[in-house]
Structures are given as structure tokens and as C-alpha cells.
Enzyme design. Structure first.
Site, PDB file in Angstrom:
ATOM      1  N   ARG A  49     124.615 103.271  97.906  1.00  0.00           N
ATOM      2  CA  ARG A  49     124.334 102.352  99.005  1.00  0.00           C
ATOM      3  C   ARG A  49     125.651 101.703  99.444  1.00  0.00           C
ATOM      4  NH1 ARG A  49     125.656  98.487  96.290  1.00  0.00           N
ATOM      5  NH2 ARG A  49     125.695  97.070  98.043  1.00  0.00           N
ATOM      6  N   GLY A  50     125.562 100.851 100.471  1.00  0.00           N
ATOM      7  CA  GLY A  50     126.771 100.275 101.046  1.00  0.00           C
ATOM      8  C   GLY A  50     127.265 101.204 102.148  1.00  0.00           C
ATOM      9  N   ALA A  51     127.649 100.626 103.273  1.00  0.00           N
ATOM     10  CA  ALA A  51     128.004 101.455 104.430  1.00  0.00           C
ATOM     11  C   ALA A  51     129.105 102.473 104.102  1.00  0.00           C
ATOM     12  CB  ALA A  51     128.409 100.559 105.605  1.00  0.00           C
ATOM     13  N   ARG A  87     119.208 107.068 106.168  1.00  0.00           N
ATOM     14  CA  ARG A  87     119.147 105.605 106.342  1.00  0.00           C
ATOM     15  C   ARG A  87     119.381 105.330 107.814  1.00  0.00           C
ATOM     16  NH1 ARG A  87     121.056 102.246 102.122  1.00  0.00           N
ATOM     17  NH2 ARG A  87     120.572 100.517 103.486  1.00  0.00           N
ATOM     18  N   GLN A 191     121.307  92.066  94.703  1.00  0.00           N
ATOM     19  CA  GLN A 191     122.538  92.855  94.558  1.00  0.00           C
ATOM     20  C   GLN A 191     123.629  92.069  93.841  1.00  0.00           C
ATOM     21  OE1 GLN A 191     120.852  92.442  97.421  1.00  0.00           O
ATOM     22  NE2 GLN A 191     120.749  94.330  98.614  1.00  0.00           N
ATOM     23  N   ASP A 232     128.023  93.232 107.786  1.00  0.00           N
ATOM     24  CA  ASP A 232     127.350  94.417 108.309  1.00  0.00           C
ATOM     25  C   ASP A 232     127.847  94.760 109.705  1.00  0.00           C
ATOM     26  OD1 ASP A 232     124.898  93.202 106.417  1.00  0.00           O
ATOM     27  OD2 ASP A 232     125.159  95.371 106.409  1.00  0.00           O
ATOM     28  N   ASN A 242     125.612  89.510 108.290  1.00  0.00           N
ATOM     29  CA  ASN A 242     125.777  89.922 106.891  1.00  0.00           C
ATOM     30  C   ASN A 242     124.487  89.575 106.149  1.00  0.00           C
ATOM     31  OD1 ASN A 242     127.457  91.041 104.795  1.00  0.00           O
ATOM     32  ND2 ASN A 242     127.642  88.983 103.945  1.00  0.00           N
ATOM     33  N   LYS A 243     124.435  89.949 104.886  1.00  0.00           N
ATOM     34  CA  LYS A 243     123.261  89.724 104.039  1.00  0.00           C
ATOM     35  C   LYS A 243     122.691  88.312 104.202  1.00  0.00           C
ATOM     36  CE  LYS A 243     122.284  92.262 101.600  1.00  0.00           C
ATOM     37  NZ  LYS A 243     121.651  93.394 102.199  1.00  0.00           N
TER      38      LYS A 243
END
Lengths: 345, 345
Positions: A49-51, A87, A191, A232, A242-243
Site C-alpha cells: 500500500r502507499g501511493a 485500487r 496505520q 495524498d 491527507n489521512k
């Protein structure tokens, strides 16, 4: 990350080896992926995961697809299409799959080299962000040892090596100037607890974990010198998506009078989005909120409001650090006024 | 709360019946407690919780002790002492145990009547807070239907009936002017998810649950008209100690320009504490942070910073509502300038 030496994934003996992130923090397991279908499944179930991480995984997936279906254009095209959409919201995945896919006619070896190049570029970008960021932190804070609060997972597990915001923390630790990292757990998917605490432990960096809502208060109590987060998406005016929880930390940092810094690669800057108000907030539904790792924590029929990320307005952001520049919003600089420069090596 | 008709505990057929709050939200079970020892154990393991709730439970515990040990002063004294210290930080418990204990020489019936009186006083106080609070909210907000964000559990389960902040939400719902309650889950112990969502469901009040860190952002996005919280202690200047996460919501409310109101009984006001900076913050250790309801969420040896509550400075608080007054800090009123008045009935 024993076997993979601090990487989230690598190409070893004709296959991609990756840390299965769904098993952390309780188990460290390495998945061996040697088909495009398995790569699509691994991306879908968030084993990687993670861009930046899924971008690299996607490029290797294209190489695997060429090895499997090089003589069958229809099946090759279908496999690449599945990878590309594993995704739907992560722009990096589609971008890197497309980049690898432009050279499928040159054969497996050429596509594999392109995937290696993409991996190398991500590693170089992470290293550069770490250097730019650590220099900035040491400029901003007049202390010999820094206490740094952060959110979510922005380390090697979200990229290939080192990461973004966590790369800065790692660089400070390598320079011997990190007193303590303070990750918040990052509900709903944890996370910060599951991945960031695990990575900090592996790198030997001193750290303490907090619940998300303790972050702003402990900032007000003087527990940290600076807050650093990933992104993001960064809009043209500097507003940052962002998150969920990032905005709260930005409010806390402003109240406490400590700097709030965003670290993200240039590919995250989206000059086509004028401000944060143009960014739609995805609501991920109630299931993540009424259970934690499979355990029910609220009545079963409880409805929820579950924004996956939030928008931090640029006036709460001290600076943006990318792999090629530092933009000091606190000094009136903008993404238009500071042009990207060179990578730090 | 079927059997107990919306109460957390009651005296039925010579014993205390109480909702076992450790089993919610998955199971509704009523504990029958007929000895002082069982009461001490129930308070210790948090089957009953909340300052008013354990105060009443403690008073009934003294009555049970008198019934058991009326002829044995040493054993009676030991049983009362254990009750009094079952939760060392909650001042209500010691205060109500002491009050009941002053009349133990009058025998079981007299002590039981005193416990009933204490219970009645708590119920009356909750009702009064609900009326004062609902009137204030309707004054502050020019909308026919209110969206109210809250934290932790401040309902009947934390008191006997109705509660404090949640009593205001219940009153608004009974008046037909509650559009939606927005409880945040309240990590680490999830009182918002486990208890408040359950109580709102039982009272038929529309609600959606949020992770704690989504609260400030959703306030900034205009999702709520007002924030209401309880209090563990209110200092003489109005600074308020409450569950960790309260301060974040106060910052979010200020940023969004919506009122932030504290609701607590007069017994919570501590004129002997000049400001919030005199209040020590208890750190409850790592175990609550690295596991959720028994499931491991971070590496086992992870250290944590786990403040049990935070301090919201009075300049972020619009008003304090008690059972006997409303103090409008936003209009320059103080706890000294507004004297307690009468209960609303």
C-alpha cells in the site's frame, strides 16, 4: 524488514518479494509474487500500500504479465487492465502501470528494466525528501535533539525505501538528532500503530505511540517540537489532503506555536486542483468504525461518518518539502514562486 | 436498558441491579449485587462507571456493608474502606461513601434511605442539567433542528438516569429538535462507540459515529452546530479537565465558529483549583494503546504516551451548564459572578 533490508518490496530471483502488510505488526511474512494476477490481488487486499509502493508494484506486475502473456495480446491487455484498476483512487498505480505498458512490445527484459528504473526513482526521491526535510527541521528548531509528531504510515512500507514524512524522521535519527518520534495511531485503520511503530522499532528510533486525539493536547503541553505528515494530494495553493486526523494536528500545532510540515514527492502536487475545497472527501462507510481488527466496538447497526482524509488549509502549513524543493508558506512562498530544483543525493 | 428502564442501576428486592457496562455493546446483562465486596469488585472492574454512577453505587455499598457487618465494627469499617478506595481518582465515590458512612450507627434502613436520597439527587441534577442545557442550545443556535457533537459517555450509564452532556441531547430529542447526535468513538477505551452509541440507539435518537480525529475536521466542514461535553473537574477560572480528545474538539469548534459547551453537576466545580495548569494529568500506560478490546494493534513492546484526560482552557469554552446555573464565559461571566440558583424540575 529483515529479509528485504528495509524495503517494502524487491525483485529477487525472477519474482517480486514483498512484506505482507496485512499481517503486521504481529507477523513478518514475505509474499513471493510471480504472476500479474497475484500482484493484482496483493494490491487489492493491501498487502502492499502507499501511493509510491503500489506504483512500483504495478510496474513489476506489468513485467510479470509480459512474461506470462507476451504472445497473447488479449490476455496481456486484460491482465494490465486489472492491475491498473486494482485500487481505483490511487493515481500513482495507473500512472506507473501506464508507463511500463508503453514498452511492452520491447519484451519482458525491457519492461523489467523500466520497473527497476521506477523503483530506483522512488528510492532516490525518498532519500532526497529526507535530506531536504531534515535540513529544514534543523533550521526551524533551535534544539540539538528533536521531538517529532507524525500520523499514518509514510515510511518504507508506503514506498520502497525510507518513504516521505517518515524518511525525514529516519534521516534525523541517522544524523543523531532525533530525541523521540511521536506517531499517533491513526484510526480507523491504525496505520500509525500497526506500521509506523513497527518501522520505528526496526530502525531503532526512540518513539512513543499516542491515540489520535492526544496529539493536539500533547502539542499544547509542549511534548513535540514539530509535526510532519505526508500528503495524498497538494492543491495549487498549498492546501493539502491527507489521512483523517492531519487537520487536528495542524490545529494543535498552530495553537502550540510549533511548525507543521508536509512531505510528499513532486508527483503529489496537483496544479490542476486550485484549492482544497475542490477535493471531494470519500466516505468509507461504517464497517471500519464499528469494528477494530475484526472486534465489534459499537452496536452492529450504528451508522457512521467516516471521511477517509481531511484537508489542511495552507495557512496552517509552515512548509512543503518535496524531493526537489522546499516551499516556505510561512514566508509567503508559493508553489508557483519556488520552482522544482535538483534531487539531493 | 430494558429491565432497568433507562437507569444504570437500581435497588430491587434487597439488592442493587446494574447494567454490566463491560459487556456492552454486544451484550446487555444485569448484575445483581448484594454484598459490599461484590460492589467494590463491580466498581473496580468498571461494570459501573462515571462519577455520579459510582457515587450512588458506593452509597448502596455502604448499606450492604451495614446489613452484613452491623454487629462487627472492624469488618464494617474494612468493607467501607475498600469501597471508598475502589477507584482512587473519582472524588464522587469517596464523597458519597463518606456521606452514607456518617449514619451507619442508625442502622441498615437509615443508610439505605440515604442511598436512595443520593440516587434521587443525582437523577434530579441530571434532569435539571438537561433543561438548562437544552434552553441554552436553543438560544445559541438559530435552527429548528440541532446537530450536536459529543465525546465519551455522559449518559445514564455514567450517572443513574439521563446523565450530563448526553442529558442535554436527550432533552433536545424529547423536545423534537435534535436532528442528529455525532458522538466520537473516544479512544482508547471507546466509551463513545461502546456506550454512547448504544444509549442513543436505545433512546431512538438519530446519530452517526465518528473516529475522534474526524471531529475537528467535520466541524470545519459545517457538520455540527454545537459541541457538548461533560467534565471531570472544572477549575475556579473555568478551565475544564475532561476525557482526552475534548481539547481537540474545542479547537475544532473555535476554528469552525460553533459554540463549545461543558455540562457537569455543581459537585464537579472545584473552586480550590485555581486553573487547569494545577491539574495533574494521569498517564495510564501503554496497554490500552497497543491493544483494542484484547486485539493487538501495535508491536508488543511499543511505549506510549497515554494521558487519560486533557485540559480545555476557558477561553475556548462558550458556557458551563450545571444543575443550578449557566455561566456564559463568552459574555465575560465567571463562576464567581454567577451564583448557583435553583434546580429545574
Amino acid at each position: 524488514m529483515d529479509e528485504l533490508a528495509g524495503r517494502s518490496l524487491d525483485w529477487i530471483n525472477g519474482a517480486v518479494h514483498m512484506v505482507d502488510q496485512t499481517r503486521l505488526p504481529t507477523d513478518y511474512e514475505v509474499l513471493v509474487v510471480d504472476t500479474a494476477e497475484d500482484m493484482t490481488a496483493a494490491i487489492k487486499r493491501l498487502s502492499i500500500r502507499g501511493a509510491p509502493g503500489i506504483g512500483v508494484a504495478g510496474a513489476y506486475g506489468v513485467a510479470l504479465a509480459v512474461r506470462q502473456y507476451g504472445g497473447d495480446p488479449n490476455r496481456l491487455s486484460a491482465a494490465i487492465s486489472s492491475l491498473r484498476t486494482a485500487r481505483p483512487t490511487a493515481v500513482n498505480l495507473a500512472r506507473m502501470v501506464d508507463r511500463a505498458a508503453t514498452i511492452i512490445d520491447h519484451g519482458f527484459d525491457a519492461v523489467l528494466q523500466e520497473a527497476h528504473t521506477i523503483r530506483r526513482e522512488e528510492i532516490d526521491a525518498s532519500f532526497s525528501m529526507g535530506q531536504y526535510g531534515a535540513d529544514l527541521f534543523q533550521d526551524l528548531i533551535e534544539r540539538p535533539d528533536l521531538r517529532v509528531m507524525t500520523i499514518c504510515n509514510t515510511g518504507a512500507l508506503a514506498a520502497v525505501e525510507r518513504g516521505t514524512a517518515l524518511a525525514v524522521i529516519q534521516t534525523l535519527h541517522e544524523r543523531g538528532v532525533l530525541r523521540e518520534a511521536l506517531p499517533v495511531e491513526t484510526r480507523p485503520l491504525l496505520q500509525g500503530s500497526r506500521l509506523t511503530a513497527w518501522e520505528l522499532d526496526r530502525m531503532g528510533a526512540p518513539h512513543r505511540l499516542l491515540v489520535d486525539s492526544a496529539g493536539p493536547f500533547m502539542l499544547a503541553r509542549g511534548a513535540a517540537d514539530i509535526v510532519v505528515t505526508g500528503a495524498d494530494r497538494v492543491a495549487a495553493n498549498g492546501d493539502t489532503a491527507n489521512k483523517i486526523g492531519t487537520f487536528s494536528l495542524a490545529l494543535g500545532a498552530r495553537y502550540a506555536g510549533v511548525p507543521f510540515v508536509v512531505v510528499a514527492p513532486e508527483s503529489t502536487v496537483d496544479m490542476g486542483t486550485p484549492t482544497g475545497s475542490s477535493i471531494e472527501i470519500e466516505d468509507r462507510g461504517a464497517a471500519e468504525i464499528i469494528t477494530v481488527r475484526g472486534v465489534q466496538t459499537a452496536p452492529r447497526r450504528t451508522q457512521a461518518m467516516n471521511p477517509a482524509f481531511d484537508i489542511t488549509p495552507v495557512d496552517l502549513i509552515t512548509a512543503l518539502v518535496t524531493d526537489r524543493r522546499v516551499v516556505r508558506f510561512d514566508r509567503g512562498q508559493t508553489l508557483a514562486s519556488v520552482k522544482p530544483g535538483s534531487l539531493r543525493r
